[in-house]
Design an enzyme around this catalytic site. Structure first.
Site, PDB file in Angstrom:
ATOM      1  CG  HIS A 106      -1.689  -1.226   1.465  1.00 37.19           C
ATOM      2  ND1 HIS A 106      -2.955  -1.464   0.969  1.00 37.19           N
ATOM      3  CD2 HIS A 106      -1.321  -2.348   2.128  1.00 37.19           C
ATOM      4  CE1 HIS A 106      -3.350  -2.680   1.344  1.00 37.19           C
ATOM      5  NE2 HIS A 106      -2.366  -3.237   2.038  1.00 37.19           N
ATOM      6  CB  SER A 116      12.442  22.782 -15.936  1.00 35.73           C
ATOM      7  OG  SER A 116      11.636  23.935 -16.068  1.00 35.73           O
ATOM      8  CE  LYS A 159      11.361  19.806 -11.520  1.00 41.96           C
ATOM      9  NZ  LYS A 159      10.055  20.131 -12.048  1.00 41.96           N
ATOM     10  CD  GLU A 209       8.045  12.675 -15.701  1.00 45.17           C
ATOM     11  OE1 GLU A 209       7.170  13.348 -15.161  1.00 45.17           O
ATOM     12  OE2 GLU A 209       9.078  13.173 -16.215  1.00 45.17           O
TER      13      GLU A 209
END
Ligand code: ARG
Length: 474
Positions: A171, A292, A298, A305
């Site tokens: 979980h 970024s 970043k 992704e």
């Protein structure tokens, strides 16, 4: 067979005539040609189409359906076409609809009447069924290699970090401490099942369909088993109608591809989480991250992704073909032409994802200090304490209750279980003795899990050695 003095295709009158044009007056509407063509994508089948046609031509000659000279002319012509396509010297013609007719027409233009005999006892329906099977059989090998490559990356990491501990989660809550290598080898198993699934799929699809012709078989004296042997198939398909309408093998391969991509996606999700500031479990090499355009600080995990994102596309291909086949009457229907774009796109996506995943793993380092730190602070050895009491003969349910009360007590005082004094622990059960502290340590907990398939170091070492042997890494 209807012919124009043995020189079809070479006269002006026949230049723009379809191979099936006999019963048609005039030409097909351009819009129809554009809507129905498949050459823009099925050109990819050219090698397998030629491979199948060569085997077919050998069989026709052996059976006396064409002469040996005709066979040789066909084989030579097909070989030339293959190298023309390979060297980008072949012009694909959309008005010829698909790869099968593009090649047949080019062959006839090259070798004349012999080329027109190639389609004897064959239909595009059994031809395309063969081409896709041959294509997928080859792709199966490529997938197997790529999957093995990803497995090797996991095994190298598991070897490198053998001994490092981390929280195991259920979980997404810290559950029990495990070895990092155990976690990594879980992926080895997943991709191993994927290899097995692809191999099963290929075994089932490696059945030779030619000879089903349009769907009823043929009256010409063909030898299907000879063609099967020529193409390295052990079996031929049993029912000509089933053969012409069957795309189970394509659906099955898409299912295999979907599961592979889902496995990659689950890994991707972990890599995204683990590279975040919240976890800081891994560092992905700079060359495998992107920045970024507005936030200078970043460093983004774009590769995982995108792998996660592409999963929708692969699963979509599976669902698209399932829906295409739904409700199709026996046997071949043009709807089935929709199988190829789904297969090609899913194969491209999965192959690219597998290959970049292996590279990504090879360029990822684990922060073993952070992993170890994360095993503290979640009462992760609570189950070990319960098992300890069970070994001292307390029924498991009671032990569960006792440890639950200890955890509540610790939470109130903001300490870990192993920070309690023995006397304090004994207030909850006098079965608890000095030896409890071995059980409460992270190492002790991990190494106690010696059941087969468990996370104890001895078990993980065995699993690692087995994996290295299986992959031929030792
Ligand atoms: N391009 C077709 C396909 O991919 C080949 C088979 C066509 N057969 C036919 N009877 N129109 O399915």
């Amino acid at each position: 067979m209807a012919q124009d003095n043995g020189q079809p295709g070479s006269t002006d009158k026949n230049k723009n005539k379809k191979l099936w044009g006999g019963r048609f007056a005039g030409t097909t509407a351009a819009s129809v040609e554009a809507f129905t063509e498949s050459i823009s994508y099925d050109w990819r089948l050219y090698r397998h189409d030629i491979q199948g046609s060569m085997a077919h031509a050998r069989m026709l000659a052996r059976q006396g359906l064409i002469s040996e000279q005709e066979r040789d002319a066909i084989l030579k012509g097909l070989a030339e076409i293959e190298s023309e396509i390979e060297q980008d010297r072949f012009t694909f013609r959309p008005e010829l609809e698909d790869i099968h007719m593009n090649i047949e027409k080019a062959l006839t233009e090259k070798v004349g009447a012999a080329g027109e005999k190639l389609h004897t006892a064959r239909s595009r329906n059994d031809q395309v069924a063969l081409d896709i099977r041959l294509y997928l059989r080859d792709e199966g090998r490529v997938l197997d290699e790529l999957l093995a490559g990803v497995q090797k990356s996991f095994v190298r990491l598991a070897r490198r970090y053998l001994g490092a501990v981390m929280p195991g989660y259920t979980h997404l809550q810290r559950a029990q401490p495990v070895l990092l290598s155990h976690h990594l080898l879980a992926y080895y198993e997943m991709f191993g099942r994927d290899r097995g699934r692809v191999a099963d799929c290929v075994r089932r699809l490696a059945v030779m369909p030619l000879g089903a012709a349009a769907m009823a078989g043929t009256g010409l004296p063909i030898d299907r088993r000879f063609v099967a042997r020529e193409l390295g198939f052990d079996e031929i398909t049993a029912n000509s109608m089933d053969t012409s309408g069957d795309r189970d093998f394509a659906m099955e391969m898409l299912f295999c591809l979907t599961v592979i991509q889902l496995h990659l996606s689950r890994l991707a999700e972990e890599l995204v989480l683990w590279s975040s500031k919240e976890f800081e479990f891994i560092d992905i090499g700079d060359r495998y991250c992107t920045g970024s355009s507005i936030m200078p600080q970043k460093k983004n995990p774009d590769i995982p992704e995108l792998i996660r994102g592409k999963t929708g596309r692969v699963a979509g291909a599976l669902v698209a073909l399932l829906m295409t086949v739904k409700g199709l009457p026996m046997t071949y229907n043009r709807d089935l032409q929709e199988d190829k774009e789904q297969l090609f796109d899913a194969l491209d996506t999965v192959k690219a994802s597998l290959s970049i995943t292996a590279e990504l793993l090879d360029n990822t380092t684990f922060r073993t200090d952070r992993l170890a730190e994360a095993t503290r602070g979640g009462f992760m050895t609570a189950t070990d304490l319960a098992d300890y009491l069970v070994k001292k003969n307390m029924p498991f349910r009671q032990a569960h209750g006792v440890v639950g009360r200890i955890v509540a007590h610790c939470q109130e005082r903001d300490v870990e279980i192993d920070e309690l004094e023995l006397d304090e622990l004994r207030q909850f059960s006098d079965l608890i003795e000095e030896d409890v502290f071995e059980v409460l340590s992270v190492e002790g907990s991990v190494n106690s899990r010696v059941s087969e398939g468990g996370t104890a170091r001895v078990r993980v070492e065995e699993a690692l050695e087995r994996a290295e042997r299986q992959l031929g890494m030792t």
